[in-house]
Design a protein around this motif. Structure first.
Motif, PDB file in Angstrom:
ATOM      1  N   GLN A  35      14.655  -3.147  40.207  1.00 34.25           N
ATOM      2  CA  GLN A  35      15.496  -3.203  39.010  1.00 34.25           C
ATOM      3  C   GLN A  35      14.558  -3.160  37.816  1.00 34.25           C
ATOM      4  N   THR A  36      15.103  -2.793  36.646  1.00 39.00           N
ATOM      5  CA  THR A  36      14.207  -2.612  35.497  1.00 39.00           C
ATOM      6  C   THR A  36      13.537  -3.924  35.079  1.00 39.00           C
ATOM      7  N   ASN A  37      14.145  -5.059  35.416  1.00 38.86           N
ATOM      8  CA  ASN A  37      13.509  -6.338  35.053  1.00 38.86           C
ATOM      9  C   ASN A  37      12.525  -6.812  36.123  1.00 38.86           C
ATOM     10  N   LEU A  38      12.263  -5.984  37.115  1.00 38.20           N
ATOM     11  CA  LEU A  38      11.334  -6.367  38.180  1.00 38.20           C
ATOM     12  C   LEU A  38      10.045  -5.553  38.123  1.00 38.20           C
ATOM     13  N   ARG A  39       9.668  -5.114  36.928  1.00 40.69           N
ATOM     14  CA  ARG A  39       8.376  -4.458  36.769  1.00 40.69           C
ATOM     15  C   ARG A  39       7.314  -5.519  36.509  1.00 40.69           C
ATOM     16  N   VAL A  40       6.066  -5.154  36.795  1.00 39.75           N
ATOM     17  CA  VAL A  40       4.939  -6.057  36.531  1.00 39.75           C
ATOM     18  C   VAL A  40       3.948  -5.241  35.693  1.00 39.75           C
ATOM     19  N   ASP A  41       4.174  -5.217  34.396  1.00 39.69           N
ATOM     20  CA  ASP A  41       3.413  -4.405  33.438  1.00 39.69           C
ATOM     21  C   ASP A  41       1.909  -4.419  33.763  1.00 39.69           C
ATOM     22  N   PRO A  42       1.285  -3.236  34.013  1.00 39.94           N
ATOM     23  CA  PRO A  42       1.757  -1.873  33.833  1.00 39.94           C
ATOM     24  C   PRO A  42       2.321  -1.244  35.121  1.00 39.94           C
ATOM     25  N   PHE A  43       2.568  -2.047  36.164  1.00 35.99           N
ATOM     26  CA  PHE A  43       3.104  -1.480  37.411  1.00 35.99           C
ATOM     27  C   PHE A  43       4.613  -1.298  37.270  1.00 35.99           C
ATOM     28  N   LEU A  44       5.053  -0.071  37.505  1.00 33.60           N
ATOM     29  CA  LEU A  44       6.464   0.273  37.313  1.00 33.60           C
ATOM     30  C   LEU A  44       7.250   0.179  38.603  1.00 33.60           C
ATOM     31  N   MET A  45       6.595   0.476  39.730  1.00 40.05           N
ATOM     32  CA  MET A  45       7.329   0.577  40.993  1.00 40.05           C
ATOM     33  C   MET A  45       6.365   0.494  42.166  1.00 40.05           C
ATOM     34  N   LEU A  46       6.820  -0.142  43.252  1.00 42.29           N
ATOM     35  CA  LEU A  46       6.092  -0.075  44.517  1.00 42.29           C
ATOM     36  C   LEU A  46       7.091   0.214  45.630  1.00 42.29           C
ATOM     37  N   ASP A  47       6.863   1.318  46.342  1.00 43.44           N
ATOM     38  CA  ASP A  47       7.669   1.652  47.520  1.00 43.44           C
ATOM     39  C   ASP A  47       6.789   1.552  48.747  1.00 43.44           C
ATOM     40  N   GLU A  48       7.313   0.921  49.789  1.00 40.72           N
ATOM     41  CA  GLU A  48       6.659   0.935  51.097  1.00 40.72           C
ATOM     42  C   GLU A  48       7.529   1.788  52.012  1.00 40.72           C
ATOM     43  N   PHE A  49       6.914   2.763  52.679  1.00 46.19           N
ATOM     44  CA  PHE A  49       7.665   3.511  53.699  1.00 46.19           C
ATOM     45  C   PHE A  49       6.987   3.251  55.027  1.00 46.19           C
ATOM     46  N   GLY A  50       7.770   3.041  56.066  1.00 46.88           N
ATOM     47  CA  GLY A  50       7.188   2.749  57.370  1.00 46.88           C
ATOM     48  C   GLY A  50       8.248   2.882  58.428  1.00 46.88           C
ATOM     49  N   THR A  51       8.114   3.908  59.272  1.00 48.33           N
ATOM     50  CA  THR A  51       9.132   4.147  60.283  1.00 48.33           C
ATOM     51  C   THR A  51       8.566   5.025  61.400  1.00 48.33           C
ATOM     52  N   VAL A 267       9.235   0.117  27.481  1.00 49.61           N
ATOM     53  CA  VAL A 267       9.341   1.053  28.598  1.00 49.61           C
ATOM     54  C   VAL A 267      10.763   1.593  28.619  1.00 49.61           C
ATOM     55  N   VAL A 268      10.914   2.898  28.483  1.00 53.89           N
ATOM     56  CA  VAL A 268      12.226   3.523  28.640  1.00 53.89           C
ATOM     57  C   VAL A 268      12.094   4.515  29.781  1.00 53.89           C
ATOM     58  N   GLN A 269      12.874   4.269  30.838  1.00 58.92           N
ATOM     59  CA  GLN A 269      12.751   5.093  32.049  1.00 58.92           C
ATOM     60  C   GLN A 269      14.057   5.799  32.331  1.00 58.92           C
ATOM     61  N   ARG A 270      13.952   7.053  32.696  1.00 52.50           N
ATOM     62  CA  ARG A 270      15.108   7.782  33.232  1.00 52.50           C
ATOM     63  C   ARG A 270      14.582   8.500  34.459  1.00 52.50           C
ATOM     64  N   GLY A 271      14.862   7.942  35.633  1.00 57.15           N
ATOM     65  CA  GLY A 271      14.384   8.545  36.872  1.00 57.15           C
ATOM     66  C   GLY A 271      12.869   8.695  36.855  1.00 57.15           C
ATOM     67  N   PRO A 272      12.390   9.962  36.972  1.00 53.13           N
ATOM     68  CA  PRO A 272      10.940  10.197  37.078  1.00 53.13           C
ATOM     69  C   PRO A 272      10.239  10.362  35.735  1.00 53.13           C
ATOM     70  N   PHE A 273      10.923  10.023  34.627  1.00 55.44           N
ATOM     71  CA  PHE A 273      10.312  10.105  33.295  1.00 55.44           C
ATOM     72  C   PHE A 273      10.194   8.685  32.750  1.00 55.44           C
ATOM     73  N   VAL A 274       8.993   8.299  32.334  1.00 54.52           N
ATOM     74  CA  VAL A 274       8.795   6.943  31.794  1.00 54.52           C
ATOM     75  C   VAL A 274       8.075   7.055  30.458  1.00 54.52           C
ATOM     76  N   MET A 275       8.825   6.785  29.389  1.00 53.89           N
ATOM     77  CA  MET A 275       8.271   6.933  28.039  1.00 53.89           C
ATOM     78  C   MET A 275       8.479   5.627  27.266  1.00 53.89           C
ATOM     79  N   ASN A 276       8.271   5.672  25.932  1.00 52.69           N
ATOM     80  CA  ASN A 276       8.398   4.464  25.118  1.00 52.69           C
ATOM     81  C   ASN A 276       9.720   4.405  24.352  1.00 52.69           C
ATOM     82  N   THR A 277      10.360   5.579  24.134  1.00 49.20           N
ATOM     83  CA  THR A 277      11.610   5.602  23.367  1.00 49.20           C
ATOM     84  C   THR A 277      12.638   6.519  24.037  1.00 49.20           C
TER      85      THR A 277
END
Ligand code: FE
Length: 298
Positions: A35-51, A267-277
């Motif tokens: 969720q947008t409130n679960l970032r850890v500045d400057p980390f935006l996202m962490l995905d783990e894939f394992g299958t 941080v303003v994010q729309r999908g794969p775009f992360v900008m400031n405004t």
């Protein structure tokens, strides 16, 4: 010399990973950035894939854009192929890292190179400061042979992907963000394996954000007498302090440790775009639709 007492970082917040899917239906677990409130500045996202199930990964990530940040893919098992509009083709095999600076824009695909077997790894998104969001895209493939693997005296080992491991009188720098070339977020990225009951302690810049993500076993985190448990498949965000200290649980532990300088920017994010405004996001979508991402390759 520094006479200030060492402050060991404690677990400040646990972000459990949640099952989700991305790309053309790749199943993964998202913790940071779920969720947008679960970032850890400057980390935006962490995905783990394992299958072990090809149905969970076979569709891959067909061509898609990024702007304004860096993506870091670390493969544990399996093989993916990266292709981008700059003409880069990268083979991502077990133990390799792909460090991509999307900057002003990249269009790429990430597709599995296997029809069966295990696929496991991480994708991390690290934000770029405003002044670097529109810099030219850059791409780097790092084979496992370039990633130092250091045995710990008390058992276990550390793979140094980014930053410098300090062990007694030795300093071992990873291929990314080493003395020769520092990124402005100054990231540290270690992959640590510990046998049951072994401990690991390392300095972390007091001004940096830091978190751990255990992917096997469990950890006890913090100063002696104040240990807090971190189970696997969850990100443990660390409090302020200048060192991290952990002890592996009964089954040992494998975890990644990340730290970096926070940007303190909107941080303003729309999908794969992360900008400031919002205006910059609208511009990113327009530029993508108008083919400017491809043109910027020239
Ligand atoms: Fe991507």
């Amino acid at each position: 010399m520094n006479t200030v007492t060492t402050r060991t970082r404690q677990l400040q917040n646990i972000i459990p990973s949640i099952a989700t899917s991305d790309g053309a239906g790749v199943k993964l677990r998202r913790s940071i950035g779920a969720q947008t409130n679960l970032r850890v500045d400057p980390f935006l996202m962490l995905d783990e894939f394992g299958t072990d199930n090809p149905g969970d990964y076979i569709a891959g990530f067909p061509p898609h854009p990024h702007r304004g940040f860096e993506t870091v893919t670390y493969m544990l098992d399996g093989r993916m192929q990266h292709r981008d509009h700059l003409g880069n083709v990268g083979d991502l095999g077990p133990g390799s890292v792909q460090w991509m600076t999307a900057g002003r824009g990249v269009i790429h695909s990430e597709m599995p190179q296997q029809e069966s077997g295990r696929m496991r790894g991480f994708q991390l998104w690290i934000n770029l400061p405003a002044r670097e969001k529109m810099k030219p895209a850059a791409y780097r493939d790092i084979p496992p042979t370039e990633i130092p693997q250091v045995e710990l005296p008390g058992g276990g080992r550390v793979k140094v992907i980014a930053g410098t491991l300090v062990l007694a009188d030795k300093q071992i720098s990873g291929p990314v963000n080493n003395c020769a070339r520092r990124l402005s977020t100054d990231p540290l990225y270690f992959d640590v394996a510990l046998p049951a009951g072994a401990s690991f302690r390392h300095a972390v810049n007091a001004e940096h954000s830091a978190f751990l993500y255990a992917y096997e076993g469990s950890l006890e985190v913090g100063a002696a007498g104040q240990l807090q448990k971190l189970a696997a498949q969850a990100a443990g965000v660390l409090s302020a302090g200048d060192e991290v200290a952990v002890v592996a649980g009964k089954k040992g532990a494998r975890f990644i440790l990340l730290a970096a300088r926070p940007l303190h920017e909107p941080v303003v994010q729309r999908g794969p775009f992360v900008m400031n405004t919002r205006e910059e996001i609208e511009q990113a979508m327009l530029d993508y639709q108008n083919g400017e991402f491809v043109k910027s390759a020239a």
